[in-house]
Design an enzyme around this catalytic site. Structure first.
Site, PDB file in Angstrom:
ATOM      1  N   GLY A 213       0.823  -1.201   0.000  1.00  0.00           N
ATOM      2  CA  GLY A 213       0.000   0.000   0.000  1.00  0.00           C
ATOM      3  C   GLY A 213       0.855   1.248   0.000  1.00  0.00           C
ATOM      4  O   GLY A 213       2.086   1.185   0.012  1.00  0.00           O
ATOM      5  N   GLU A 216       0.344   8.898   2.595  1.00  0.00           N
ATOM      6  CA  GLU A 216       0.702  10.258   2.190  1.00  0.00           C
ATOM      7  C   GLU A 216       2.190  10.525   2.361  1.00  0.00           C
ATOM      8  O   GLU A 216       2.778  11.317   1.638  1.00  0.00           O
ATOM      9  CB  GLU A 216      -0.108  11.254   3.023  1.00  0.00           C
ATOM     10  CG  GLU A 216      -0.004  12.680   2.531  1.00  0.00           C
ATOM     11  CD  GLU A 216      -0.991  13.600   3.229  1.00  0.00           C
ATOM     12  OE1 GLU A 216      -0.755  14.814   3.206  1.00  0.00           O
ATOM     13  OE2 GLU A 216      -1.984  13.105   3.782  1.00  0.00           O
ATOM     14  N   GLY A 218       4.643   7.937   2.490  1.00  0.00           N
ATOM     15  CA  GLY A 218       5.520   6.895   1.980  1.00  0.00           C
ATOM     16  C   GLY A 218       4.775   5.610   1.699  1.00  0.00           C
ATOM     17  O   GLY A 218       3.538   5.578   1.657  1.00  0.00           O
ATOM     18  N   LYS A 238       6.038   0.705   7.588  1.00  0.00           N
ATOM     19  CA  LYS A 238       5.756   1.997   6.968  1.00  0.00           C
ATOM     20  C   LYS A 238       7.081   2.715   6.759  1.00  0.00           C
ATOM     21  O   LYS A 238       7.875   2.851   7.690  1.00  0.00           O
ATOM     22  CB  LYS A 238       4.839   2.837   7.858  1.00  0.00           C
ATOM     23  CG  LYS A 238       3.447   2.266   8.043  1.00  0.00           C
ATOM     24  CD  LYS A 238       2.585   3.226   8.859  1.00  0.00           C
ATOM     25  CE  LYS A 238       1.169   2.704   9.002  1.00  0.00           C
ATOM     26  NZ  LYS A 238       0.308   3.658   9.761  1.00  0.00           N
ATOM     27  N   ASP A 331     -10.792   9.882  13.812  1.00  0.00           N
ATOM     28  CA  ASP A 331     -10.993   9.362  12.458  1.00  0.00           C
ATOM     29  C   ASP A 331     -11.302   7.875  12.501  1.00  0.00           C
ATOM     30  O   ASP A 331     -10.761   7.089  11.719  1.00  0.00           O
ATOM     31  CB  ASP A 331      -9.750   9.631  11.603  1.00  0.00           C
ATOM     32  CG  ASP A 331     -10.005   9.374  10.112  1.00  0.00           C
ATOM     33  OD1 ASP A 331     -11.188   9.316   9.715  1.00  0.00           O
ATOM     34  OD2 ASP A 331      -9.024   9.228   9.356  1.00  0.00           O
TER      35      ASP A 331
END
Length: 445
Positions: A213, A216, A218, A238, A331
């Site tokens: 995936g 924003e 990396g 990540k 969120d």
């Protein structure tokens, strides 16, 4: 009781009861002892006990106040001490097990009263208190003599005070609540917070296998983490893309310093970070089934209501933990919940720089930044007032997403239409196949 605790115990748990299935996995329940304000219970395992029991839930209430609600607690052991009870009061107890598929049936109702523990229990408790007091006093005397003899007492006090002052200056919003771990906002010094709350990993221990995936800041990859003396474990990695600004690096590391403070089976676990070499990395546990919304869309209609409610129960458990820590997610959505191979759901995405939605109209832009309108409470949209209460609203939308197998909330309505419709009292309709009892508990948010 916080709003998350109220919702968790009074709404979701009751909804679980409406759809729970399967025999009780709890054997004989007995009272071990009781005091004026506590009752200790234990129970046996049933024959042919399954290996996938996650924990046990104990529901209880005062018998004379049966209609005014109940409380609950959970434990992984075959015993529990229920505290905060009224003296000389009869309480009703039920115990049930939770597996990966959800809750099983409750044990039979059992009536136990406080204040009748007997002489033996009282003597035992007195003995424990006396022993602890004597031991504590002896330790205090030894430490006092040590500091007086060595002459280090004053320097120790000064050093401790200096250390405390530094920590207080660095993290201004620590709440001094004795015995309760509280979330520390790392905005004051993200770099220092990373060292405080995370573990630095040698990059030679990490093997990146494939890209799964993009975010924003990396890419997100799957790989393996080598642990000393143990097998390699699967992880998600990540990475921070090259050419980043210092602000982006701080935002990237801020997510790790937030995750590093949490320790709960329904929160994605941080394994560590790589900050002393390039690329900068955040290493977390690998969740085989990916995000909850896409997982449900790919398995539309494949699960029982009990399994779906079990997933929701996991999310609620994780969010209750965050609320108790003093953390507001802001969120929460099915896309920000990850699912492991055992269908355990874990809350994720604690990044301040989120890709909110893969839609042409992903968010509503306000002076304070972007807001995911379809999941956000009205007061948060209008006044940017985020709290545990606004997280509960978002959880209501997640419930709808789960019961509709990942359908998009409010379908193709524009963000402005969603806002106007909510202000006029519109609410999402009951999904097909959703138990009415569960839907109306969601509507009570």
């Amino acid at each position: 009781m916080s709003i998350w605790e109220y919702f968790y115990t009074m709404h979701l748990t009751q909804a679980c009861e409406c759809v729970s299935a399967g025999p009780s996995l709890v054997g004989v329940v007995r009272k071990d002892w009781a005091s004026d304000n506590s009752i200790a219970l234990s129970w046996t395992e049933v024959e042919q006990q399954p290996n996938d029991i996650l924990d046990y839930e104990i529901k209880y209430y005062a018998k004379e106040q049966e209609q005014s609600g109940y409380s609950s607690t959970r434990t992984k052991a075959l015993s529990v001490v229920v505290t905060g009870l009224k003296p000389s009061t009869v309480y009703v107890f039920h115990v049930r097990a939770r597996t990966a598929a959800g809750f099983t049936a409750y044990s039979n109702k059992l009536d136990f009263s406080t204040g009748d523990s007997g002489v033996a229990a009282d003597q035992g408790q007195v003995l424990v208190v006396v022993t602890a007091a004597v031991g504590g006093f002896s330790l205090l005397v030894i430490l006092t003599l040590f500091f007086l003899i060595t002459g280090r007492c004053q320097s120790f006090i000064k050093a401790k005070r200096k250390s405390d002052d530094k920590r207080r200056d660095r993290f201004q919003n620590v709440l001094p609540v004795p015995g309760i771990k509280t979330y520390v906002d790392p905005d004051e010094d993200p770099t220092q917070a990373v060292h405080q709350f995370t573990t630095e990993i040698d990059p030679s221990r990490i093997r990146i296998e494939r890209v799964i995936g993009a975010g924003e800041l990396g890419e997100v990859c799957s790989g393996r983490l080598r642990t000393p003396g143990e097998k390699d474990i699967p992880v998600a990695i990540k990475t921070l893309k090259g050419g980043y600004a210092e602000r982006q690096r701080r935002d990237f590391l801020r997510e790790a310093s937030i995750m590093g403070q949490f320790d709960h089976p329904n929160i994605v676990r941080l394994e560590g970070v790589v900050t002393k070499s390039t690329p900068v990395m955040i290493v977390v546990e690998y969740m085989e089934n990916g995000s909850l919304d896409s997982f449900l869309r790919h398995h539309d209609g494949h699960f029982t209501v009990v399994q779906l409610v079990g997933m929701l129960h996991g999310v609620a458990s994780g969010m209750t933990y965050l609320s108790d820590m003093g953390y507001v997610h802001r969120d929460l959505s099915a896309r920000n919940v990850l699912v492991d191979e055992g269908l355990v759901c874990k809350v994720s995405d604690f990044s301040p720089s989120r890709v909110l939605e893969d839609h042409p109209e992903p968010a509503f832009n306000t002076m304070g930044g972007k807001i995911p309108i379809r999941w956000t409470a009205p007061e948060a949209i209008t006044y940017r007032k985020f709290s545990s209460a606004s997280d509960v609203w978002s959880y209501g939308i997640v419930m709808w997403e789960v019961m509709s197998y990942g359908e998009r909330p409010y379908w193709e309505m524009s963000n402005q239409d969603v806002i106007l419709s909510i202000e006029e009292g519109y609410r999402l309709p009951v999904p097909m196949g959703c138990p009415v009892a569960l839907y109306y508990r969601r509507s009570c948010l």
